[in-house]
Design a protein around this motif. Sequence first.
Motif, PDB file in Angstrom:
ATOM      1  N   VAL A 151      -1.664  -0.478  11.511  1.00 18.93           N
ATOM      2  CA  VAL A 151      -1.228   0.914  11.593  1.00 18.93           C
ATOM      3  C   VAL A 151      -1.041   1.334  13.055  1.00 18.93           C
ATOM      4  O   VAL A 151      -0.028   1.900  13.418  1.00 18.93           O
ATOM      5  CB  VAL A 151      -2.226   1.844  10.879  1.00 18.93           C
ATOM      6  N   PHE A 152      -2.029   1.019  13.890  1.00 12.35           N
ATOM      7  CA  PHE A 152      -1.998   1.538  15.263  1.00 12.35           C
ATOM      8  C   PHE A 152      -1.550   0.503  16.288  1.00 12.35           C
ATOM      9  O   PHE A 152      -1.237   0.860  17.421  1.00 12.35           O
ATOM     10  CB  PHE A 152      -3.375   2.049  15.680  1.00 12.35           C
ATOM     11  N   GLY A 153      -1.628  -0.777  15.936  1.00  8.51           N
ATOM     12  CA  GLY A 153      -1.299  -1.799  16.905  1.00  8.51           C
ATOM     13  C   GLY A 153      -2.299  -1.807  18.044  1.00  8.51           C
ATOM     14  O   GLY A 153      -3.505  -1.662  17.812  1.00  8.51           O
ATOM     15  N   ASP A 154      -1.820  -1.909  19.242  1.00  9.32           N
ATOM     16  CA  ASP A 154      -2.728  -1.998  20.384  1.00  9.32           C
ATOM     17  C   ASP A 154      -3.353  -0.644  20.730  1.00  9.32           C
ATOM     18  O   ASP A 154      -4.201  -0.550  21.597  1.00  9.32           O
ATOM     19  CB  ASP A 154      -1.982  -2.580  21.592  1.00  9.32           C
ATOM     20  N   LEU A 155      -2.920   0.391  20.018  1.00 12.06           N
ATOM     21  CA  LEU A 155      -3.484   1.721  20.288  1.00 12.06           C
ATOM     22  C   LEU A 155      -4.853   1.909  19.638  1.00 12.06           C
ATOM     23  O   LEU A 155      -5.509   2.919  19.860  1.00 12.06           O
ATOM     24  CB  LEU A 155      -2.542   2.805  19.763  1.00 12.06           C
ATOM     25  N   THR A 156      -5.278   0.924  18.816  1.00  9.36           N
ATOM     26  CA  THR A 156      -6.536   1.047  18.075  1.00  9.36           C
ATOM     27  C   THR A 156      -7.690   1.479  18.979  1.00  9.36           C
ATOM     28  O   THR A 156      -8.498   2.330  18.609  1.00  9.36           O
ATOM     29  CB  THR A 156      -6.891  -0.292  17.401  1.00  9.36           C
ATOM     30  N   SER A 157      -7.723   0.892  20.185  1.00 13.52           N
ATOM     31  CA  SER A 157      -8.862   1.181  21.052  1.00 13.52           C
ATOM     32  C   SER A 157      -8.832   2.611  21.587  1.00 13.52           C
ATOM     33  O   SER A 157      -9.815   3.092  22.134  1.00 13.52           O
ATOM     34  CB  SER A 157      -8.900   0.185  22.205  1.00 13.52           C
ATOM     35  N   MET A 158      -7.684   3.308  21.435  1.00 13.65           N
ATOM     36  CA  MET A 158      -7.586   4.667  21.923  1.00 13.65           C
ATOM     37  C   MET A 158      -8.368   5.654  21.048  1.00 13.65           C
ATOM     38  O   MET A 158      -8.776   6.709  21.506  1.00 13.65           O
ATOM     39  CB  MET A 158      -6.128   5.131  21.982  1.00 13.65           C
ATOM     40  N   TYR A 159      -8.496   5.315  19.766  1.00 11.88           N
ATOM     41  CA  TYR A 159      -9.202   6.221  18.860  1.00 11.88           C
ATOM     42  C   TYR A 159     -10.679   5.846  18.815  1.00 11.88           C
ATOM     43  O   TYR A 159     -11.027   4.662  18.833  1.00 11.88           O
ATOM     44  CB  TYR A 159      -8.650   6.116  17.443  1.00 11.88           C
ATOM     45  N   THR A 160     -11.548   6.829  18.736  1.00 12.69           N
ATOM     46  CA  THR A 160     -12.973   6.504  18.631  1.00 12.69           C
ATOM     47  C   THR A 160     -13.306   6.056  17.219  1.00 12.69           C
ATOM     48  O   THR A 160     -13.940   5.042  16.996  1.00 12.69           O
ATOM     49  CB  THR A 160     -13.831   7.734  18.971  1.00 12.69           C
ATOM     50  N   PHE A 161     -12.870   6.858  16.244  1.00  8.11           N
ATOM     51  CA  PHE A 161     -13.146   6.523  14.841  1.00  8.11           C
ATOM     52  C   PHE A 161     -11.818   6.119  14.213  1.00  8.11           C
ATOM     53  O   PHE A 161     -11.183   6.883  13.504  1.00  8.11           O
ATOM     54  CB  PHE A 161     -13.739   7.718  14.106  1.00  8.11           C
ATOM     55  N   SER A 162     -11.417   4.883  14.476  1.00  9.84           N
ATOM     56  CA  SER A 162     -10.040   4.524  14.148  1.00  9.84           C
ATOM     57  C   SER A 162      -9.769   4.495  12.649  1.00  9.84           C
ATOM     58  O   SER A 162      -8.692   4.886  12.207  1.00  9.84           O
ATOM     59  CB  SER A 162      -9.679   3.191  14.793  1.00  9.84           C
ATOM     60  N   VAL A 163     -10.747   4.045  11.861  1.00 11.85           N
ATOM     61  CA  VAL A 163     -10.505   3.978  10.417  1.00 11.85           C
ATOM     62  C   VAL A 163     -10.316   5.387   9.854  1.00 11.85           C
ATOM     63  O   VAL A 163      -9.422   5.644   9.050  1.00 11.85           O
ATOM     64  CB  VAL A 163     -11.673   3.266   9.708  1.00 11.85           C
ATOM     65  N   PHE A 164     -11.139   6.287  10.326  1.00 15.48           N
ATOM     66  CA  PHE A 164     -11.048   7.676   9.884  1.00 15.48           C
ATOM     67  C   PHE A 164      -9.686   8.260  10.263  1.00 15.48           C
ATOM     68  O   PHE A 164      -9.035   8.940   9.479  1.00 15.48           O
ATOM     69  CB  PHE A 164     -12.184   8.469  10.529  1.00 15.48           C
ATOM     70  N   ASN A 165      -9.246   7.935  11.491  1.00 10.17           N
ATOM     71  CA  ASN A 165      -7.948   8.433  11.927  1.00 10.17           C
ATOM     72  C   ASN A 165      -6.817   7.828  11.112  1.00 10.17           C
ATOM     73  O   ASN A 165      -5.828   8.492  10.819  1.00 10.17           O
ATOM     74  CB  ASN A 165      -7.750   8.155  13.412  1.00 10.17           C
ATOM     75  N   ALA A 166      -7.005   6.542  10.756  1.00  6.10           N
ATOM     76  CA  ALA A 166      -5.975   5.902   9.939  1.00  6.10           C
ATOM     77  C   ALA A 166      -5.883   6.596   8.589  1.00  6.10           C
ATOM     78  O   ALA A 166      -4.788   6.793   8.053  1.00  6.10           O
ATOM     79  CB  ALA A 166      -6.304   4.415   9.750  1.00  6.10           C
ATOM     80  N   ALA A 167      -7.041   6.988   8.046  1.00  3.88           N
ATOM     81  CA  ALA A 167      -7.051   7.627   6.726  1.00  3.88           C
ATOM     82  C   ALA A 167      -6.262   8.932   6.742  1.00  3.88           C
ATOM     83  O   ALA A 167      -5.755   9.367   5.713  1.00  3.88           O
ATOM     84  CB  ALA A 167      -8.488   7.878   6.282  1.00  3.88           C
ATOM     85  N   LYS A 168      -6.142   9.553   7.926  1.00  3.18           N
ATOM     86  CA  LYS A 168      -5.391  10.801   8.015  1.00  3.18           C
ATOM     87  C   LYS A 168      -3.918  10.595   7.719  1.00  3.18           C
ATOM     88  O   LYS A 168      -3.212  11.525   7.364  1.00  3.18           O
ATOM     89  CB  LYS A 168      -5.541  11.400   9.418  1.00  3.18           C
ATOM     90  N   TYR A 169      -3.454   9.354   7.889  1.00  2.00           N
ATOM     91  CA  TYR A 169      -2.030   9.088   7.677  1.00  2.00           C
ATOM     92  C   TYR A 169      -1.684   8.862   6.222  1.00  2.00           C
ATOM     93  O   TYR A 169      -0.529   8.681   5.884  1.00  2.00           O
ATOM     94  CB  TYR A 169      -1.606   7.866   8.497  1.00  2.00           C
TER      95      TYR A 169
END
Lengths: 512, 374
Positions: free
Chosen positions: B237-255
């Motif tokens: 979903v995020f590619g190399d941007l994953t490290s930019m989010y603190t709670f990446s799974v939670f942020n992914a769920a927003k999509y």
Amino acid sequence: MIIVPSAMPLQEASDANMVWSSEGKENVKNLENIFHHCSDIVFFSFSFQGGQQASLIYVDGMVDNLQIDEHVIEPLVTRYEQDSEEDGVTVESVRRTLTAVKVKTHTTMQEVVELMLSGMTILIPHQSDTAFSIEAIQFDKRSVTEPDAESVVRGPRDGFVETMQSNTSLLRRRIRSPKLKIQPIKRGKLTHTTINLVYMEGLASEQLLEEVKRRLDNITLESILDSGYVEQCLEDNPYSPFPQLLTTERPDVASSHLLEGRVVILVDGSPVALIAPALWVSFLQSPEDYYERHFFGTIVRWLRYASIFVALLGPSIYVAVISYHQEMIPTALILTMAKARAQVPFPALVEALLMELMFEALREAGARLPKQVGSAVSIVGALVIGQAAISAGLVSAPMVMVVAITGVASFIVPHYNLGISVRLLRFPIILLSGFLGLIGTMMGFILLVTHLLTLKSFGVPYLTGVAPFRSSMMKDILIRQPVWVENMTKETDQMQNAEQSSDKANQGNGLG
Amino acid sequence: MEQGRITWPQLGMLMYLMVGATSVLIVPSVTAKYAHQDLWMTPFIGSVVGFVAIYMALRLYRYYPNQSIIQYGEHLLGKWIGGAANLVWLFFLWQNTGVILREYGEFIVGSVLLRTPQSVVSICLIFVCALAIRGGIEVLGKFALLITPLFLGFVIFIPLLLTPEMDVLQITPVLENGWKPVLKGSILPMEWFMEYVLVSFMLPYATGQQSPWRWLSLPIILMLGTMVLLNLTCLFVFGDLTSMYTFSVFNAAKYISLGNIIEHIEAIVMVLWIMGGFVQISSWYYILVIGTAQSFHIRDYRPLVFPIGILIVAMSLWIVNDLSEMTKLFATSGAVFAAVVQICYPALLLLIAWWKHKTGETKYRERPDSPSAT
């Protein structure tokens, strides 16, 4: 119903009158003293054919006068013959003359008093040291009708009544087996209420029986006016909001639980039978699940599981979402909701508490009022107040809908007492959600679940089937499995058991 | 001390949630920082440590089936050294429980209750956990078994619902910079997998005929699957941007958006997370309480529950200032401390126990569950 005398002393009578003398006349006098100022106690004196005096003592209105006339007075007055030459009246000759079926002899005052108060007729010949009790009980009772609180569309229409005899016979008529055991105990220092312990021998576990008997023995109440008194004394955790005994007014429900190895407790004077141990899942089962076809039973069960969650968490989730998580609501809906809530002065939490309290008040008023007035309350409450509150801007229309849905959902729970606790627990969870949003809802829910996990009913975990997980119970939790499958599995089980036991026997022989 | 018993399946699921719930929260973004598009390989390396931890715990369990690591630690090392080691262990448990509580606190305050103070959330969480652990280990085990299917359901459904947003080619180039970044990135998953050694606190209370090996390997395998699946989801979903989010799974769920019906389900995701988090915090809390009671030879652990709860809240507020400091802690000194306590110390104990067994001081039981009346 023969009431077995208990060893409990009658404290209300003075000790001097409780002495049993060898003179019948003296005993009658003592009884008259004991029942001083009791206008409903009848003392009737007459003489036998030989001229011997005797007294009949009974409670007015509890005795069948015709039977007494025909089987007691008439034979004694016209056909009494003295055995021996002695003056006194002998037990044998009285017994021979009486044509009544159930006659017993007694020689203690306490027994006589207790039996008479439970409806027996007492015969005391004045020249004898023995009293006779004759069972010819007849009193007014409510006829067997359909229980209002647990009605079904399909299924038997009879319900328990206040009379113990009728209730035990309703059970006996369904389970015609000598294995159905009915054991009476008397409790209540003043009321002397009979409590019947009903179970299937061989199906109910010994441990459970022991435990139920122990707890019944420990009851030291002054009075027992309904099975509710007994229920509160038997609970494992009296501080839990959840009911720990199943209650029913239906003999078919009681019988099905008996056949599953549970214990039924009948209390004289109460049409509500108690069933122990109670599991969470059995509160969500209705007898009709089994009488209708199984698809229907399964679907209705799932409807109930869904509705108990709605009843418990519906308003709190609404409050949490409206106050903290607006982004969860689809855009079109949030616009109309915002419009509806625009003129409401209170936060959602206050609004919810207000409406829920209103709903509870209406429900209580509807339950207590006479039936004719009840419909007026529902019209005023639901239509007038609901509609007027919205147009007056006190509450929003979505909130009224949420409360109404919750109310309907809470009534889907087939056992009223679980419905009460669910409705009660809604309030703390609404408060938590109002303060912490969905996190609060979750905390309330987790607290509830952890409480349920520690709760036990007569030593059996309340959530048995779900936690601890029992895959064998899933066919009655997830679905309502067809009746014929149950029979088939039972047969195969029996066959397997028989094989195993024969294997064991063979092994035993081999070793021996 | 503890009268309750726990079955092997319950223990397995308890271990899964106890370790797994937070791993989903932070691990993808931190591993992505080091391993970039190869982050999905890191759990495989990390899981080896999990198996080592379970192996040591079960071996020691066979030597001392009725004791926890605190008790046989004192038995093997003597009163003074063992006691000192136990204090280090307790400090580790205290610190980590505080960190976990802080993770959830930061998560809740950072993503939903934006204006609520951290301490309020922490105190509420700890209070609920305290009430639960006063019910004993049975409640924890049963609760874990109830929740795990829901938790696994959401682990599977998030990637499924996110498939329209995914770009599988984000995975390339595989091993662009060789194995080194992958190994570096696997330190964090390793730290989580190490925690399986904590099972040694629960083992004395386990009963049942099932195989301990099977039911304790299952959570490791489940956790491996969870990590790989969610790491891949974030990567796709995020590619190399994953490290930019603190709670990446939670942020992914927003999509997640499916036919205008299933939208914005992140609150539901959060709710399930809190359920898992509840099991996780309570198990750590429980282990800390029971460990304290064991090392100070206190008969009943229940009076300790609330005082220790207050200490945990205090620790959660002291330990770090913010999330970036917390991830730094995970990658540096925290990792070393965890490895020493959770891997080196049990290994040392196992060595001593094995040596004592050789010299005949300790009996080795082949089947700890069989009745001892032989």
